[in-house]
Write a protein that holds these residues in place. Structure first.
Motif, PDB file in Angstrom:
ATOM      1  N   GLN A   6       0.830  -1.195   0.000  1.00 53.58           N
ATOM      2  CA  GLN A   6       0.000   0.000   0.000  1.00 53.58           C
ATOM      3  C   GLN A   6       0.867   1.248   0.000  1.00 53.58           C
ATOM      4  OE1 GLN A   6      -3.481   0.124  -0.312  1.00 53.58           O
ATOM      5  NE2 GLN A   6      -2.892   2.221  -0.803  1.00 53.58           N
ATOM      6  N   ALA A   7       1.971   1.235   0.730  1.00 54.85           N
ATOM      7  CA  ALA A   7       2.888   2.377   0.743  1.00 54.85           C
ATOM      8  C   ALA A   7       3.476   2.605  -0.647  1.00 54.85           C
ATOM      9  CB  ALA A   7       3.996   2.160   1.770  1.00 54.85           C
ATOM     10  N   PHE A   8       3.794   1.520  -1.354  1.00 59.89           N
ATOM     11  CA  PHE A   8       4.313   1.646  -2.711  1.00 59.89           C
ATOM     12  C   PHE A   8       3.258   2.246  -3.636  1.00 59.89           C
ATOM     13  CE2 PHE A   8       5.015  -0.010  -6.996  1.00 59.89           C
ATOM     14  CZ  PHE A   8       6.281   0.496  -7.237  1.00 59.89           C
ATOM     15  N   VAL A   9       2.033   1.745  -3.549  1.00 62.56           N
ATOM     16  CA  VAL A   9       0.950   2.273  -4.389  1.00 62.56           C
ATOM     17  C   VAL A   9       0.714   3.745  -4.082  1.00 62.56           C
ATOM     18  CG1 VAL A   9      -1.543   2.131  -4.837  1.00 62.56           C
ATOM     19  CG2 VAL A   9      -0.165   0.046  -4.735  1.00 62.56           C
ATOM     20  N   ASP A  10       0.702   4.102  -2.804  1.00 56.98           N
ATOM     21  CA  ASP A  10       0.513   5.506  -2.436  1.00 56.98           C
ATOM     22  C   ASP A  10       1.625   6.384  -2.994  1.00 56.98           C
ATOM     23  OD1 ASP A  10      -1.834   4.924  -1.102  1.00 56.98           O
ATOM     24  OD2 ASP A  10      -0.895   4.835   0.881  1.00 56.98           O
ATOM     25  N   ALA A  11       2.856   5.903  -2.928  1.00 53.26           N
ATOM     26  CA  ALA A  11       3.984   6.669  -3.489  1.00 53.26           C
ATOM     27  C   ALA A  11       3.865   6.774  -5.005  1.00 53.26           C
ATOM     28  CB  ALA A  11       5.307   6.012  -3.100  1.00 53.26           C
ATOM     29  N   LEU A  12       3.449   5.700  -5.632  1.00 49.99           N
ATOM     30  CA  LEU A  12       3.274   5.694  -7.082  1.00 49.99           C
ATOM     31  C   LEU A  12       2.241   6.731  -7.512  1.00 49.99           C
ATOM     32  CD1 LEU A  12       3.781   4.333  -9.845  1.00 49.99           C
ATOM     33  CD2 LEU A  12       1.954   2.751  -9.263  1.00 49.99           C
ATOM     34  N   LEU A  13       1.185   6.856  -6.743  1.00 53.44           N
ATOM     35  CA  LEU A  13       0.112   7.789  -7.073  1.00 53.44           C
ATOM     36  C   LEU A  13       0.346   9.190  -6.508  1.00 53.44           C
ATOM     37  CD1 LEU A  13      -2.937   5.408  -6.558  1.00 53.44           C
ATOM     38  CD2 LEU A  13      -1.821   6.044  -8.696  1.00 53.44           C
ATOM     39  N   GLY A  14       1.492   9.409  -5.877  1.00 52.63           N
ATOM     40  CA  GLY A  14       1.820  10.726  -5.356  1.00 52.63           C
ATOM     41  C   GLY A  14       1.129  11.057  -4.057  1.00 52.63           C
ATOM     42  N   ARG A  15       0.719  10.024  -3.314  1.00 52.75           N
ATOM     43  CA  ARG A  15       0.020  10.240  -2.044  1.00 52.75           C
ATOM     44  C   ARG A  15       0.891   9.954  -0.831  1.00 52.75           C
ATOM     45  NH1 ARG A  15      -5.294   7.195  -4.155  1.00 52.75           N
ATOM     46  NH2 ARG A  15      -4.010   5.413  -3.667  1.00 52.75           N
ATOM     47  N   GLY A  16       2.189   9.782  -1.047  1.00 57.11           N
ATOM     48  CA  GLY A  16       3.080   9.503   0.060  1.00 57.11           C
ATOM     49  C   GLY A  16       4.490   9.261  -0.424  1.00 57.11           C
ATOM     50  N   ASP A  17       5.380   9.037   0.524  1.00 58.01           N
ATOM     51  CA  ASP A  17       6.774   8.764   0.206  1.00 58.01           C
ATOM     52  C   ASP A  17       6.966   7.272  -0.063  1.00 58.01           C
ATOM     53  OD1 ASP A  17       7.490  11.425   0.608  1.00 58.01           O
ATOM     54  OD2 ASP A  17       7.752  11.104   2.762  1.00 58.01           O
ATOM     55  N   ALA A  18       8.032   6.970  -0.783  1.00 57.50           N
ATOM     56  CA  ALA A  18       8.370   5.575  -1.052  1.00 57.50           C
ATOM     57  C   ALA A  18       8.737   4.878   0.248  1.00 57.50           C
ATOM     58  CB  ALA A  18       9.527   5.497  -2.034  1.00 57.50           C
ATOM     59  N   PRO A  19       8.390   3.605   0.382  1.00 60.23           N
ATOM     60  CA  PRO A  19       8.781   2.865   1.579  1.00 60.23           C
ATOM     61  C   PRO A  19      10.293   2.882   1.756  1.00 60.23           C
ATOM     62  CG  PRO A  19       7.233   1.591   0.253  1.00 60.23           C
ATOM     63  CD  PRO A  19       7.623   2.795  -0.543  1.00 60.23           C
TER      64      PRO A  19
END
Length: 85
Positions: A6-19
């Motif tokens: 989920q952290a990876f997906v969020d980072a991919l979509l610009g909703r968070g930092d990469a794990p």
């Protein structure tokens, strides 16, 4: 979905930092993000051909990527994605 996924997906979509566990994440994320951006426009181009013609390629691609980030596909068949648009 695992927390790391989920952290990876969020980072991919610009909703968070990469794990933190991902090394070289910036380059990898840029590659995945570029692919997702291209796929978003390609997947919506057929069902929304008239919208694409009216907006033009660049605006349509921007719309498709914004839509992908707010309403990402829930399955692997991108032909079934986009109804909410």
């Amino acid at each position: 979905m695992k927390v790391e996924q989920q952290a990876f997906v969020d980072a991919l979509l610009g909703r968070g930092d990469a794990p933190a566990m991902l090394t070289g994440a910036d380059r990898g994320l840029a590659a995945y993000r570029g692919n997702a951006q291209a796929l978003s426009a390609q997947a919506l181009a057929v069902p929304f051909v008239r919208l694409r013609e009216e907006l033009g390629e660049d605006e349509f691609a921007s719309l498709a990527w914004t839509f992908w980030r707010h309403h990402p596909p829930e399955g692997g068949d991108l032909g079934r994605w986009g109804g909410a648009l």
